[in-house]
Write an enzyme that holds these catalytic residues in place. Structure first.
Site, PDB file in Angstrom:
ATOM      1  N   CYS A  39     -39.941 -71.406  18.233  1.00 23.75           N
ATOM      2  CA  CYS A  39     -39.218 -72.652  18.059  1.00 23.75           C
ATOM      3  C   CYS A  39     -37.773 -72.501  18.466  1.00 23.75           C
ATOM      4  CB  CYS A  39     -39.237 -73.066  16.609  1.00 23.75           C
ATOM      5  SG  CYS A  39     -37.916 -72.303  15.684  1.00 23.75           S
ATOM      6  N   ARG A  64     -38.973 -72.789  25.307  1.00 22.75           N
ATOM      7  CA  ARG A  64     -39.538 -71.849  24.344  1.00 22.75           C
ATOM      8  C   ARG A  64     -40.871 -72.345  23.777  1.00 22.75           C
ATOM      9  NH1 ARG A  64     -35.415 -68.467  22.206  1.00 22.75           N
ATOM     10  NH2 ARG A  64     -36.368 -68.416  20.162  1.00 22.75           N
ATOM     11  N   TRP A 111     -42.402 -74.878  16.165  1.00 27.63           N
ATOM     12  CA  TRP A 111     -43.686 -74.329  16.587  1.00 27.63           C
ATOM     13  C   TRP A 111     -44.388 -73.955  15.289  1.00 27.63           C
ATOM     14  CZ3 TRP A 111     -46.631 -69.866  16.379  1.00 27.63           C
ATOM     15  CH2 TRP A 111     -47.703 -69.823  17.287  1.00 27.63           C
ATOM     16  N   ASN A 137     -36.308 -71.019  11.676  1.00 26.18           N
ATOM     17  CA  ASN A 137     -37.234 -70.397  12.618  1.00 26.18           C
ATOM     18  C   ASN A 137     -37.716 -69.099  11.999  1.00 26.18           C
ATOM     19  OD1 ASN A 137     -36.784 -68.376  15.567  1.00 26.18           O
ATOM     20  ND2 ASN A 137     -38.624 -69.403  14.897  1.00 26.18           N
ATOM     21  N   GLY A 138     -39.032 -68.930  11.951  1.00 23.64           N
ATOM     22  CA  GLY A 138     -39.576 -67.698  11.404  1.00 23.64           C
ATOM     23  C   GLY A 138     -40.667 -68.015  10.405  1.00 23.64           C
ATOM     24  N   GLU A 511     -54.344 -59.743  33.456  1.00 23.74           N
ATOM     25  CA  GLU A 511     -53.128 -60.555  33.538  1.00 23.74           C
ATOM     26  C   GLU A 511     -53.408 -61.889  34.246  1.00 23.74           C
ATOM     27  OE1 GLU A 511     -50.451 -60.759  32.120  1.00 23.74           O
ATOM     28  OE2 GLU A 511     -49.166 -61.954  33.415  1.00 23.74           O
ATOM     29  N   LYS A 515     -52.999 -65.709  32.753  1.00 22.03           N
ATOM     30  CA  LYS A 515     -52.248 -66.785  33.414  1.00 22.03           C
ATOM     31  C   LYS A 515     -53.120 -68.033  33.556  1.00 22.03           C
ATOM     32  CE  LYS A 515     -48.473 -65.310  33.451  1.00 22.03           C
ATOM     33  NZ  LYS A 515     -48.765 -64.417  32.485  1.00 22.03           N
ATOM     34  N   GLU A 518     -53.547 -69.575  29.979  1.00 26.51           N
ATOM     35  CA  GLU A 518     -52.392 -70.176  29.317  1.00 26.51           C
ATOM     36  C   GLU A 518     -51.764 -71.294  30.131  1.00 26.51           C
ATOM     37  OE1 GLU A 518     -49.298 -67.299  28.491  1.00 26.51           O
ATOM     38  OE2 GLU A 518     -49.318 -66.501  30.519  1.00 26.51           O
ATOM     39  N   HIS A 534     -73.490 -54.346  32.368  1.00 25.23           N
ATOM     40  CA  HIS A 534     -73.734 -54.014  30.964  1.00 25.23           C
ATOM     41  C   HIS A 534     -73.581 -55.236  30.069  1.00 25.23           C
ATOM     42  CE1 HIS A 534     -73.913 -49.865  32.220  1.00 25.23           C
ATOM     43  NE2 HIS A 534     -72.801 -50.064  32.893  1.00 25.23           N
ATOM     44  N   LYS A 627     -42.513 -69.376  24.142  1.00 24.56           N
ATOM     45  CA  LYS A 627     -42.022 -68.330  25.036  1.00 24.56           C
ATOM     46  C   LYS A 627     -41.798 -67.027  24.289  1.00 24.56           C
ATOM     47  CE  LYS A 627     -40.188 -66.555  28.758  1.00 24.56           C
ATOM     48  NZ  LYS A 627     -41.176 -66.133  29.773  1.00 24.56           N
TER      49      LYS A 627
END
Ligand code: GLU
Length: 632
Positions: A39, A64, A111, A137-138, A511, A515, A518, A534, A627
């Site tokens: 946030c 963010r 957030w 925030n937290g 990776e 991408k 997200e 397998h 972010k």
């Protein structure tokens, strides 16, 4: 668009006519394993109307990630409070005409960690009498216990958040006779967890600020202050900044900035505050310029960022090479994309430095840390340097006496300040939520580590990186982007995609899948190239895209695996030096030795970006993501 109503808190019945001042409290440090929350906090105190400036600063924190927003401004009649679910732009439209000209205020982009995304749970949160507003925030870990205690004392809660206890704790302290400052300082004794907090009181012309484990900095103008989660938020307004230490509390007002300290039962204001530092970031580096999104700007910057890294990083890593060489164990830790970089480091150290290295997800580090000691070294990878899980891993490593090396894009971040050594990424601010240029920079730094351990002539270690940099030119050209967009178009209707690779190309598969997930919302799964038989083959349906990453050495084995997929209906997309016999589409990426993963990921970053656009998604602001994950 706003999806919820805007609420207003009118002046409480007993509101005094005096202006409120907000106090900004910042608590730092943090107890145990944490994740970052993403946030944003932004406040203003000075001589100008606060609301437009706070909205401007919140807008620059958008990158963010957030789900709702709000602000509180002092007025002669009490606190003016507005909050909404949705975008800052929509919020600004509805608020600006109404906002009073008060010069003290705090704002927030949330957030959610505790309580659903709705207007009630958006910040700021206020005390029962409406005199105090806070943004946080937290994560407050002992919020439930505090709620029960405060409810027993008669406090009524208006939200489901952990944060709201902060407003009531301050109110309770003041009810019991404490000053605003003292009640604010007392938060440190009561709150467990991570927090950056700003608080305002309708009768005090200041913002109180504190932090512990969550980021908070203060922009210093002429007779005005901009407390915020990060520097880009206020950079166009002032380039001067004070970094708050863990657990420090400050009061900010038009008259100046004071440090708050406890003296007996009282709070005192001290003038010994840090001298503001001038930041060297340019305003251009945090703006989109002519680009539609930060993500594409940052993808295309990579030729330049890699070149700068190649020139400057060898000197920066010089001091840590002996530490790595002489350590008994080397451990890489990271979360998300940074974990993928850690995995790359593991493959690379085995191949180049002939050293066994462990790579751990930061939040899993606690399960391995007992094996480490003073003769180990922990390399902590974090773009922001604030990732809560990685910060916790650094704390755990240090508890066992293991030195840590921070590899981060933010040299004054919490992880950097805690670590014995800091290696910058030389990438400039990365503002899109999805990591792009910071990832390739992390790979490049790890490649340099590996090369330096292998050779007494570390300068030679830059050769593969120069090769990678040359390849980047072609891969980011207009023609290459057009081709990648066409590949993206073919993925439009896909329900799922598989990505495969072996060895360090498996890291690229991981990776690239991240991408695609997200940024473009595609259910993408990375599979080890040797593992398909397998189990995974069972999931292949007609038309399922299967994207393969390989180099010359892997070519033949990849051909065989791709043919097996193709004969079960998969559509083959190949990313390598030459097409596979079964390729339906091919993206040509020539080998660059150990640095090939730096090159191969570029078209996948572009592909994710283009696919998001084709799906009318905002590539800079993926749903539910932030972010800098500063909450545990
Ligand atoms: N934990 C708080 C909440 O859920 C703050 C989240 C944030 O940092 O945005 O409201």
């Amino acid at each position: 668009m706003l999806s919820g109503p805007i609420t207003e808190m009118g002046p409480p019945a007993n509101a005094s006519a005096s202006y409120l001042r907000t106090s900004l409290i910042r608590t730092g440090g943090g107890a145990a394993g944490t994740n970052d929350t993403m946030c944003g906090i932004a406040g203003y105190v000075g001589g100008r109307p606060a609301a437009p400036l706070i909205l401007e600063c919140l807008k620059r924190l958008e990158y963010r990630g957030y789900d709702s927003c709000g602000l509180a401004v002092q007025t002669s009649g009490g606190l003016f409070l507005r909050k909404a679910v949705g975008s800052i732009d929509g919020f600004r439209e509805q608020v600006l005409g109404l906002a009073p000209a008060g010069t003290v205020g705090i704002g927030h982009t949330r957030w959610a960690t505790h309580g659903v995304v709705d207007v009630r749970n958006a910040h700021p949160h206020v005390s029962c009498d409406g005199a105090i507003a806070i943004v946080h925030n937290g994560v407050i870990e002992n919020a439930d216990r505090l709620r029960t205690e405060l409810a027993g004392q008669g406090h009524r809660f208006a939200s489901d958040t952990d944060s709201e206890v902060v407003a009531h704790l301050i109110e309770e302290g003041m009810r019991q006779g404490q000053s605003f400052d003292r009640a604010f300082l007392a938060l440190q004794e009561r709150l467990l967890g991570t927090y950056a907090i700003l608080a305002v009181h309708r009768d005090h012309d200041c913002i109180l600020a504190t932090r512990k484990g969550s980021p908070l900095v203060i922009g210093v103008g002429n007779g005005e202050y901009f407390p915020a989660s990060d520097i880009p938020s206020f950079l166009p307004l002032t380039p001067r900044v004070v970094y708050l230490g863990e657990d420090e509390c400050y009061s900010l007002s038009a008259g100046g900035m004071d440090r708050l300290a406890v003296q007996g039962d009282l709070a005192v204001r001290r003038h010994d505050v840090p001298t503001p530092e001038a930041v060297s970031l340019s305003v251009e580096s945090i703006s989109k310029g002519n680009f539609e999104h930060f993500m594409i700007k940052e993808i295309l910057e990579q030729t330049g960022t890699l070149e700068r890294l190649i020139r400057e990083a060898p000197a920066a890593i010089h001091d840590v090479v002996p530490l790595l060489k002489n350590s008994k164990d080397i451990v890489f830790v990271g979360a998300g994309t940074s974990y993928h970089a850690a995995l790359f480091g593991q493959y690379l150290f085995a191949a180049v430095a002939r050293r066994h290295v462990d790579a751990y997800v930061s939040s899993d580090f606690e399960h391995h840390v007992d094996l480490l000691g003073p003769d180990s070294v922990v390399v902590a990878l974090s773009q922001s340097g604030e990732t809560a899980d990685t910060l916790e891993a650094v704390h755990l490593a240090q508890d066992r006496g293991a030195p840590t090396i921070a590899v981060t894009n933010v040299e004054l971040s919490s992880i950097a300040r805690l670590s014995q050594h800091v290696i910058p990424l030389f990438s400039g601010p990365e503002l899109a939520v999805a990591a792009t240029k910071s990832y390739t920079a992390q790979l490049a730094i790890l490649a340099l580590f590996g090369e330096s351990l292998a050779s007494d002539l570390p300068a030679d270690g830059t050769r593969p990186l120069w090769e990678a940099r040359d390849r980047l030119f072609n891969l980011t050209s207009e023609a290459a982007r057009r081709h990648t967009r066409e590949v993206g178009r073919e993925l439009l209707g896909a329900q799922q995609a598989f990505l495969t690779g072996r060895g360090r190309h498996y890291v690229t598969a991981l990776e690239a899948a991240l991408k695609l997930k997200e940024v473009s919302g595609l259910r993408a799964e990375a599979l080890h190239g040797g593992e398909m038989k397998h189990g995974t083959l069972a999931l292949v349906e007609n038309g399922t895209p299967a994207i393969h990453f390989y180099d010359q050495q892997d070519f033949r084995r990849t051909e065989i695996a791709a043919a097996e997929l193709k004969s079960r209906g998969a559509r083959i997309i190949s990313v390598g030096p030459q097409p596979l016999a079964s390729s339906d589409q091919h993206i040509r990426v020539e080998d660059a030795g150990i640095a090939t993963p730096i090159v191969q990921v570029i078209p996948m970053q572009i592909l994710s970006y283009e696919l998001a656009k084709l799906k009318s998604m905002d590539p800079d602001r993926p749903r539910n993501l932030a972010k800098s994950v500063t909450v545990p």
